[in-house]
Write a protein that holds these residues in place. Structure first.
Motif, mmCIF file in Angstrom:
data_model
loop_
_atom_site.group_PDB
_atom_site.id
_atom_site.type_symbol
_atom_site.label_atom_id
_atom_site.label_comp_id
_atom_site.label_asym_id
_atom_site.label_seq_id
_atom_site.Cartn_x
_atom_site.Cartn_y
_atom_site.Cartn_z
ATOM 1 N N LYS A 140 66.274 31.500 -9.271
ATOM 2 C CA LYS A 140 67.199 30.388 -9.395
ATOM 3 C C LYS A 140 66.936 29.432 -8.249
ATOM 4 C CE LYS A 140 72.068 29.426 -10.117
ATOM 5 N NZ LYS A 140 73.398 30.017 -10.254
ATOM 6 N N LEU A 141 66.676 28.179 -8.573
ATOM 7 C CA LEU A 141 66.437 27.151 -7.574
ATOM 8 C C LEU A 141 67.600 26.168 -7.584
ATOM 9 C CD1 LEU A 141 62.728 26.228 -8.417
ATOM 10 C CD2 LEU A 141 63.521 27.765 -6.619
ATOM 11 N N ALA A 142 68.084 25.800 -6.423
ATOM 12 C CA ALA A 142 69.099 24.756 -6.291
ATOM 13 C C ALA A 142 68.426 23.583 -5.600
ATOM 14 C CB ALA A 142 70.299 25.252 -5.498
ATOM 15 N N LEU A 143 68.275 22.480 -6.316
ATOM 16 C CA LEU A 143 67.603 21.294 -5.792
ATOM 17 C C LEU A 143 68.631 20.202 -5.555
ATOM 18 C CD1 LEU A 143 64.657 21.277 -8.367
ATOM 19 C CD2 LEU A 143 64.669 22.310 -6.096
ATOM 20 N N GLN A 144 68.614 19.592 -4.387
ATOM 21 C CA GLN A 144 69.520 18.497 -4.073
ATOM 22 C C GLN A 144 68.717 17.201 -4.103
ATOM 23 O OE1 GLN A 144 72.898 18.745 -3.660
ATOM 24 N NE2 GLN A 144 72.795 16.532 -3.769
ATOM 25 N N PRO A 145 68.865 16.394 -5.146
ATOM 26 C CA PRO A 145 68.074 15.168 -5.256
ATOM 27 C C PRO A 145 68.521 14.105 -4.252
ATOM 28 C CG PRO A 145 69.626 15.326 -7.065
ATOM 29 C CD PRO A 145 69.748 16.594 -6.277
#
Length: 99
Positions: free
Chosen positions: A74-79
């Motif tokens: 699971k990846l959490a990406l903050q744009p």
């Protein structure tokens, strides 16, 4: 299988298109944290200086390589937008090739 880097690159391109489409729109959505949950195959080759590679497993893919194991990540990406402290916004309209 698709390389994880390709999945992230394609996601970035899609988000950039959505940000451009949002300019001048009355209704926009603030782009928050993006969470990706992917089944990946971890592959390690046996020669010196080898790297570990992550492949996104496509639905129904047959895993036959003996040195490949499948994991759920699971990846959490903050744009963010380069040079801006404001959150990016995306529009709610679909592109020409979307429904």
């Amino acid at each position: 299988m698709i390389e994880l880097a390709s999945v992230i690159r394609d996601l970035r391109e899609e988000l950039e298109q959505a940000v451009v489409a949002a300019e001048g729109e009355a209704l926009r959505f603030e782009l928050g944290t993006i969470e990706l949950e992917l089944s990946v195959a971890v592959e390690r080759t046996g020669h010196a200086g080898a790297k570990v590679r992550f492949w996104v497993v496509e639905s129904g893919a047959d895993m036959t390589a003996s040195r490949t194991s499948t994991q759920l990540i699971k990846l959490a990406l903050q744009p963010t937008l380069t040079g801006s402290r404001n959150p990016p916004f995306v529009s709610g309209r679909a592109g020409r090739n979307e429904r």
